[in-house]
Design an enzyme around this catalytic site. Sequence first.
Site, short mmCIF file in Angstrom:
data_model
loop_
_atom_site.label_atom_id
_atom_site.label_comp_id
_atom_site.label_asym_id
_atom_site.label_seq_id
_atom_site.Cartn_x
_atom_site.Cartn_y
_atom_site.Cartn_z
CB CYS A 30 -5.82 -2.12 8.63
SG CYS A 30 -6.15 -0.70 7.59
CE1 TYR A 79 -6.27 4.19 0.46
CE2 TYR A 79 -5.33 4.78 2.39
CZ TYR A 79 -6.14 4.41 1.87
OH TYR A 79 -7.16 3.93 2.64
CG HIS A 131 -10.77 3.37 2.02
ND1 HIS A 131 -9.47 2.64 1.78
CD2 HIS A 131 -11.84 2.59 1.72
CE1 HIS A 131 -9.83 1.51 1.42
NE2 HIS A 131 -11.06 1.41 1.41
CG ASP A 169 -13.92 0.12 0.35
OD1 ASP A 169 -14.64 -0.26 -1.01
OD2 ASP A 169 -12.80 -0.40 0.34
#
Length: 691
Positions: free
Chosen positions: A31, A172, A175, A267
């Site tokens: 991001c 995806y 997370h 993470d």
Amino acid sequence: MARDPRYDILFEPVRIGPVTARNRFYQVPHCNGMGYRDPSAMAAMRGVKAEGGWAVVCTEQCEIHPSSEITPFVELRLWDERDIPLLARMADAVHAHGALAGMELAYNGPSGSNLASREVPLGPSHLPVATFAYDPVQVRAMDKADIADLRRWHRTAALRSKTAGFDIVYVYAGHGLSVFEFFLSRRHNSRSDEYGGSLENRVRLLREVVEDTREAVGDTCAVAVRLTADELIGAAGLHRAEVHDMIGLMAELPDLWDLVLAGWDNDSRTSRFAEEGAQEPFVTGVKQLTTKPVVGVGRFTSPDAMVAQVKRGILDLIGAARPSIADPFLPKKIEEGRLDDIRECIGCNICVSGDMTMSPIRCTQNPTMGEEWRRGWHPERIRPKGSDAKVLVVGAGPTGLECAVALGQRGYQVALAEAAREPGGRVASECRLPGLAAWGRVRDYRVAQLRKLPNVEVYYDSELSAGQILEFGFEHVVIATGATWRRDGVARTRLEPIPVDGGMAVMTPDDLMDGRLPAGERIVLYDDEHYYMGGVLAELLVQGGRSVTLVTPAADVSNWTHNTLEQKQIQTRLLDLGVDIRPHRSVSAIAAGAVETVCVFTGRREETPCDGVVLVTARLPEDGLYLELKAREETWAAAGIRSVRVLGDAGAPGTIAMAVYAGHRYAEELDGPDIGDAVPFRRELTELAPL
Ligand code: ADP
Ligand code: SF4
């Protein structure tokens, strides 16, 4: 310089399905707070990484349909055809430098509240949304028609990614941010149909979508799966053994496995909580389950650590988000044998704070990050000097060091004067605090660069006065003299000094950083600053044998560190250390043997007996030198001085990132055009739709 043959292995090409990565350096999706709002800035930032040698450069997560969006966060969108040109701009920027472009398609489902689209979020089961906020929104359990819709949306988005020019398309499931992961999770998936229950059933949707994607674009695009390797909550969550079983069920299906930890805070742990390579235990063994390449992260900045990951059969591709932000040219520097030029990530997560505050990415170590397009800055190139003016920089903290390096690289004749015997200013002190050793890299990188700049002279042990500066005759003077912590308790909550009884020892972070701890055993630490310092000093005090009560007007300790993803870890550590945390209280008076605190809601007062107090409140600029020079402005011309500027903490105390940025900006702009009141950077304006 040639690269060290020990690192040759890092430059081997790696086949990823139908495409080939030119080396093993892989910028995983990350991001950046720019996304659909600042697409050209985002594209330029990615392009610079491709230029810096990364073989693969990925997007951030990209929403595939308005029924799953993550307002207020600013990521990418591929809601329909009209989003393609924006994404193509990034793919083109990456291709221009010979790298592969990766697209992380995302359907968040339960991890987005759809605050903008107002669609009902979809997921495996009827549960409240799982977002950063306690949004009063629930997820509707998907039926078969919803599943068919989702598969079609994902397939369409994959095709659009291919049209936009992407080489790798992600499914995806990482997370704790993806609907597929919620299906995988026993905690979140209570379905009784063929998509719930057994491992095979919970994997079904992910498997189907990977097959759909392969079928749609797999002839020319690689299909990657980004999967959570562990949630770090034990057997209740996704954990290594179960995830390895899942990978076993679809081992050869994707072209690439990309492993992460969930949530994002696990993470992207900061250097305070995780060392380089900390993810290895969770990724170990995946390569034995599949013949397909495996990528993983670990805040890798050392080529030896990277080589070890490959040689020991842990990873095929060295994944990086933060190391590629701090140094977009990390691969090139290793390739060219320029290891001491590597701008190592310090693991502070200021980059993450951009995304978390919906503002464009920034980086403590790399002041050009996020400014590539809007200001035209580049991490490795800076335009030559605009005059033969000589510049004096006073103070060798992050501001002064960066300023002197960047001015030196432009070719200016620079003198850097520092009162202390060592460089670094605040980072020299802060890097000695518990968990902050990596902060020292801010200093180390710049000191190494200064050694290469014969046009910059550095003077330590040189506390300058206004009189000396007026005698020296530099055309431009930069005052970067830093700041000191307040001793009076004034900060956010109290705007007037706290009454203090002279019988109580009151200390500031500067005292503690100078090696002085309060004499008594019971210490009240008052944190009205809310970033890392209060929590770090509580640790230091406990290490020093003190019992600590941490008082804060906020709801939790180090509240701003929610933005650096550390808050939970900080509070957990302090609780484990036995720190007594008193939230929602401010200090109203300091008596001889006690501190009086007041509830921020009710105003009710309470006494906490103690032997000493540490105030972590606010800082005041050390701007005396600047003010004195200003007061003598009429003498500047005679002294040959054309400008005096106060920068960094000496102007307004802030983060280290702000200080580095301030120093860099000054250097970039010296002898630049006078732009008057114009907006000092480029920006993208929304194009009006026809009425
Ligand atoms: P910043 O974060 O803005 O760089 P720091 O507090 O880290 O600020 O660094 C300021 C530096 O300036 C410190 O190293 C301090 O020793 C130095 N300094 C302060 N006053 C003077 C002075 N009069 N002459 C030279 N150096 C100074
Ligand atoms: Fe690393 Fe901090 Fe830069 Fe992020 S902001 S890349 S953590 S140095």
